[in-house]
Design a protein around this motif. Sequence first.
Motif, PDB file in Angstrom:
ATOM      1  N   GLY A  70       0.846  -1.184   0.000  1.00 21.31           N
ATOM      2  CA  GLY A  70       0.000   0.000   0.000  1.00 21.31           C
ATOM      3  C   GLY A  70       0.883   1.236   0.000  1.00 21.31           C
ATOM      4  N   HIS A  71       0.421   2.291   0.630  1.00 14.61           N
ATOM      5  CA  HIS A  71       1.217   3.528   0.666  1.00 14.61           C
ATOM      6  C   HIS A  71       2.076   3.566   1.923  1.00 14.61           C
ATOM      7  N   GLY A  72       3.352   3.958   1.731  1.00 13.07           N
ATOM      8  CA  GLY A  72       4.233   4.031   2.884  1.00 13.07           C
ATOM      9  C   GLY A  72       5.490   4.835   2.625  1.00 13.07           C
ATOM     10  N   LEU A  73       6.141   5.214   3.718  1.00 10.95           N
ATOM     11  CA  LEU A  73       7.399   5.967   3.670  1.00 10.95           C
ATOM     12  C   LEU A  73       8.510   5.083   4.218  1.00 10.95           C
ATOM     13  N   TYR A  74       9.522   4.820   3.379  1.00 10.63           N
ATOM     14  CA  TYR A  74      10.654   3.975   3.759  1.00 10.63           C
ATOM     15  C   TYR A  74      11.905   4.841   3.775  1.00 10.63           C
ATOM     16  N   THR A  75      12.556   4.910   4.929  1.00 11.80           N
ATOM     17  CA  THR A  75      13.774   5.704   5.069  1.00 11.80           C
ATOM     18  C   THR A  75      14.978   4.787   5.213  1.00 11.80           C
ATOM     19  N   PHE A  76      15.952   4.945   4.342  1.00 11.18           N
ATOM     20  CA  PHE A  76      17.140   4.099   4.341  1.00 11.18           C
ATOM     21  C   PHE A  76      18.156   4.609   5.358  1.00 11.18           C
ATOM     22  N   GLN A  77      19.089   3.746   5.716  1.00 11.84           N
ATOM     23  CA  GLN A  77      20.092   4.056   6.730  1.00 11.84           C
ATOM     24  C   GLN A  77      20.921   5.291   6.363  1.00 11.84           C
ATOM     25  N   ASN A  78      21.165   5.500   5.067  1.00 13.41           N
ATOM     26  CA  ASN A  78      22.003   6.622   4.629  1.00 13.41           C
ATOM     27  C   ASN A  78      21.237   7.936   4.503  1.00 13.41           C
ATOM     28  N   GLY A  79      19.941   7.940   4.800  1.00 13.53           N
ATOM     29  CA  GLY A  79      19.148   9.161   4.733  1.00 13.53           C
ATOM     30  C   GLY A  79      18.299   9.284   3.482  1.00 13.53           C
ATOM     31  N   ASP A  80      18.530   8.439   2.472  1.00 14.51           N
ATOM     32  CA  ASP A  80      17.639   8.411   1.313  1.00 14.51           C
ATOM     33  C   ASP A  80      16.253   7.942   1.765  1.00 14.51           C
ATOM     34  N   PHE A  81      15.213   8.323   1.021  1.00 15.27           N
ATOM     35  CA  PHE A  81      13.898   7.791   1.356  1.00 15.27           C
ATOM     36  C   PHE A  81      13.048   7.623   0.100  1.00 15.27           C
ATOM     37  N   TYR A  82      12.072   6.751   0.222  1.00 18.07           N
ATOM     38  CA  TYR A  82      11.080   6.513  -0.833  1.00 18.07           C
ATOM     39  C   TYR A  82       9.711   6.626  -0.202  1.00 18.07           C
ATOM     40  N   GLU A  83       8.838   7.405  -0.828  1.00 19.96           N
ATOM     41  CA  GLU A  83       7.456   7.509  -0.383  1.00 19.96           C
ATOM     42  C   GLU A  83       6.537   7.235  -1.558  1.00 19.96           C
ATOM     43  N   GLY A  84       5.691   6.245  -1.408  1.00 19.63           N
ATOM     44  CA  GLY A  84       4.793   5.895  -2.503  1.00 19.63           C
ATOM     45  C   GLY A  84       4.160   4.537  -2.289  1.00 19.63           C
ATOM     46  N   ARG A  85       3.890   3.870  -3.396  1.00 15.23           N
ATOM     47  CA  ARG A  85       3.159   2.609  -3.368  1.00 15.23           C
ATOM     48  C   ARG A  85       4.105   1.421  -3.218  1.00 15.23           C
ATOM     49  N   TRP A  86       3.616   0.422  -2.451  1.00 18.79           N
ATOM     50  CA  TRP A  86       4.353  -0.823  -2.220  1.00 18.79           C
ATOM     51  C   TRP A  86       3.452  -2.014  -2.547  1.00 18.79           C
ATOM     52  N   LYS A  87       4.094  -3.111  -2.930  1.00 20.29           N
ATOM     53  CA  LYS A  87       3.369  -4.361  -3.152  1.00 20.29           C
ATOM     54  C   LYS A  87       4.252  -5.517  -2.718  1.00 20.29           C
ATOM     55  N   GLU A  88       3.821  -6.219  -1.705  1.00 20.84           N
ATOM     56  CA  GLU A  88       4.524  -7.412  -1.200  1.00 20.84           C
ATOM     57  C   GLU A  88       5.983  -7.110  -0.895  1.00 20.84           C
TER      58      GLU A  88
END
Length: 227
Positions: A70-88
Amino acid sequence: MKLKHLILIIFFSFIIKSVQAQNEGQCKVLLENIQDFYKGDCKDGLAHGEGYAKGVDEYKGKFKNGLPHGHGLYTFQNGDFYEGRWKEGKRNGKGTFYNKESDKKVVGMWKDDVMTKEIKEPDYQVLRSDGITGVYFQERNTATPGIVEVVFQRDGNESRTASGLILNTSSGNLKMSGYFSGVENAEFPLEGRVEFRAPNRFNSVMVKYELQFKINKESSWKIVIRY
């Protein structure tokens, strides 16, 4: 009686908190880099629904069967991030990726964790226009970035003020005078709303005019509103 009731309330509160703590410990996340801690909704021992998970990376958003979905915010250890749609547990659908090192954001379509298409956002957008005959966005490369000036125009004559002017923006310092109406130190993307009143074309009645806009490109801008 009052003391007994108080003791019972404290006892049952302790039991409920203990059960909640056990449930949180039993609720698993199946993505390795965010497995250390989880708080949120569960189903059959797996993260399912809204939740927050943390490990070397962290994620906040929707889960399904233990994985981001679904929709979520993923923040990586180095400070990069992705916000958007996820599936499995993988990035799938529309999302925004931010690279901390370059301080750049990219909007795109993703499939199985790979961006398949970059989506170019327009420099500016008119979100709503009520009574306005035209809008012109002029980028001013020579001016200090973060300045957005609003100018009004009727019959080819420009004015920097308007009756009953209301100006709201998502960032920046509002400044309105006889020489300048707009904001300074704006951050982009910038969303704004302009409302003012003026006589109609026949000067028979006062009319309310409204413009809602969004500027995506960081620069200095002059917005000409024709009415």
